[in-house]
Design an enzyme around this catalytic site. Structure first.
Site, short mmCIF file in Angstrom:
data_model
loop_
_atom_site.label_atom_id
_atom_site.label_comp_id
_atom_site.label_asym_id
_atom_site.label_seq_id
_atom_site.Cartn_x
_atom_site.Cartn_y
_atom_site.Cartn_z
N HIS A 132 -2.67 5.99 12.95
CA HIS A 132 -3.77 5.48 13.77
C HIS A 132 -3.69 6.02 15.21
CE1 HIS A 132 -4.48 2.78 10.41
NE2 HIS A 132 -3.22 2.38 10.50
N ASP A 169 -5.91 7.51 5.32
CA ASP A 169 -5.92 6.06 5.52
C ASP A 169 -7.23 5.46 5.00
OD1 ASP A 169 -4.88 3.51 6.87
OD2 ASP A 169 -6.83 3.77 7.85
N GLU A 227 2.60 3.66 -0.57
CA GLU A 227 3.07 4.87 0.11
C GLU A 227 3.87 5.76 -0.82
OE1 GLU A 227 5.04 2.66 3.05
OE2 GLU A 227 3.32 2.51 4.40
N ASP A 238 -0.76 8.34 2.24
CA ASP A 238 -0.75 7.02 2.86
C ASP A 238 -0.89 5.94 1.79
OD1 ASP A 238 -0.54 5.22 4.92
OD2 ASP A 238 -2.62 5.40 5.59
N GLY A 239 -0.42 4.75 2.13
CA GLY A 239 -0.58 3.59 1.28
C GLY A 239 -1.09 2.43 2.11
N ASP A 262 2.86 8.64 7.70
CA ASP A 262 3.22 7.75 8.81
C ASP A 262 4.21 6.68 8.36
OD1 ASP A 262 1.71 5.92 7.38
OD2 ASP A 262 0.01 5.96 8.75
#
Length: 291
Positions: free
Chosen positions: A121, A131, A43, A6-7, A65
């Protein structure tokens, strides 16, 4: 092996940025970021670092995501490569240095890499964990508790972006970027050898060298490990091609200034075997034989 990436950029775009990866077995994770950046740079950095952190002979599933990061890593880059890294509007591809690095990492792996999109989320355990890592680093670097930590390709993409103004770049990274820039113009004893004729230790490639060096380097780990830049390397290495192979400087001792990029496994005692590490040359000076 399944890994979530994730970023995160606070106030995206151009807020403090973080990236992170975490595997699904509880044995590994990493995170970094910069004082400026975007979600997309974060990301992509997360994907690149996840690839580099896991053995090439292990099948890897990367969950993200970010449809952008997945498409860059799997679909879009194929067309961009055909078009000379230009997009459909004939404009340079954004974040191209990271994307090229991802492409090289995937191509060099012995086992396959699969990307899986997951909804962010939405209660996914590992998506939530990564995250927290990325957001946490972005927060920490934003308030000055942590320094910037990106792969070198991440710094290159960030500094080429519209968000480079005011970005805080660590001193060791500035030195490495400077060495990379000067290496393109070096006119030393290596300049009379085309890249095709050079041993692979001087060419950035993922092919295995025919005669890999066997030098064992001793890494000195400081007691305070608050920054990754505090690592030090000592030990004898062999640089190829040697001056004796050059038609210009066959009988002279050379003083070389540059940066060696390493990607090695380090055992618990700090030992590693360096093979085919790219040398980015800043300057080469001819010394007298007495030196």
């Amino acid at each position: 092996m399944t890994v979530s990436t994730d970023g995160s950029a606070l106030g995206n775009p151009n807020g403090p940025m973080g990236w992170g990866w975490v595997d699904h077995y509880g044995s590994g994770c990493d995170a970094g970021g910069a004082s400026n950046g975007t979600n997309q740079i974060g990301e992509l950095c997360a994907v690149l670092q996840a690839l580099r952190a896991h053995p090439s002979d292990v099948s890897l599933v990367i969950e993200s995501d970010s449809k952008y990061a997945i498409q860059c890593s799997t679909v879009w880059l194929k067309g961009w490569k055909r078009n000379g890294w230009k997009n459909s509007k004939k404009q340079p591809v954004k974040n191209v240095e990271i994307i090229k690095a991802i492409d090289r990492e995937i191509a060099s792996r012995e086992a396959p890499v699969k990307f899986v999109w997951v909804k962010g989320h939405a209660g996914n355990e590992f998506n939530e964990k990564v995250d927290i890592l990325a957001h946490g680093y972005a927060t920490a670097v934003g308030n000055g508790r942590k320094s910037g930590y990106l792969p070198i390709e991440g710094w290159q993409s960030l500094l080429a972006s519209p968000y480079a103004a005011g970005v805080s770049v660590p001193a060791d990274v500035r030195a490495q970027l400077s060495a990379s820039s000067h290496a393109r113009n070096e006119t030393s004893f290596l300049s009379d050898r085309s890249s095709a004729a050079r041993p692979q230790s001087l060419v950035h490639t993922h092919e295995k060298p025919k005669e890999p060096a066997q030098d064992v380097l001793d890494f000195a780990l400081p007691e305070e490990q608050t920054s990754r830049s505090q690592l030090a390397v000592s030990g004898a290495i062999r640089i190829t091609p040697p001056p004796s192979s050059s038609s210009t400087h066959p009988d002279h001792v050379m003083h070389v200034t540059g940066t060696v990029s390493i990607d090695v496994a380090v055992d618990s005692e700090g030992n590693a075997i360096l093979r085919n590490a790219p040398l980015q040359i800043d300057r080469v000076e001819r010394l007298s034989n007495n030196n």
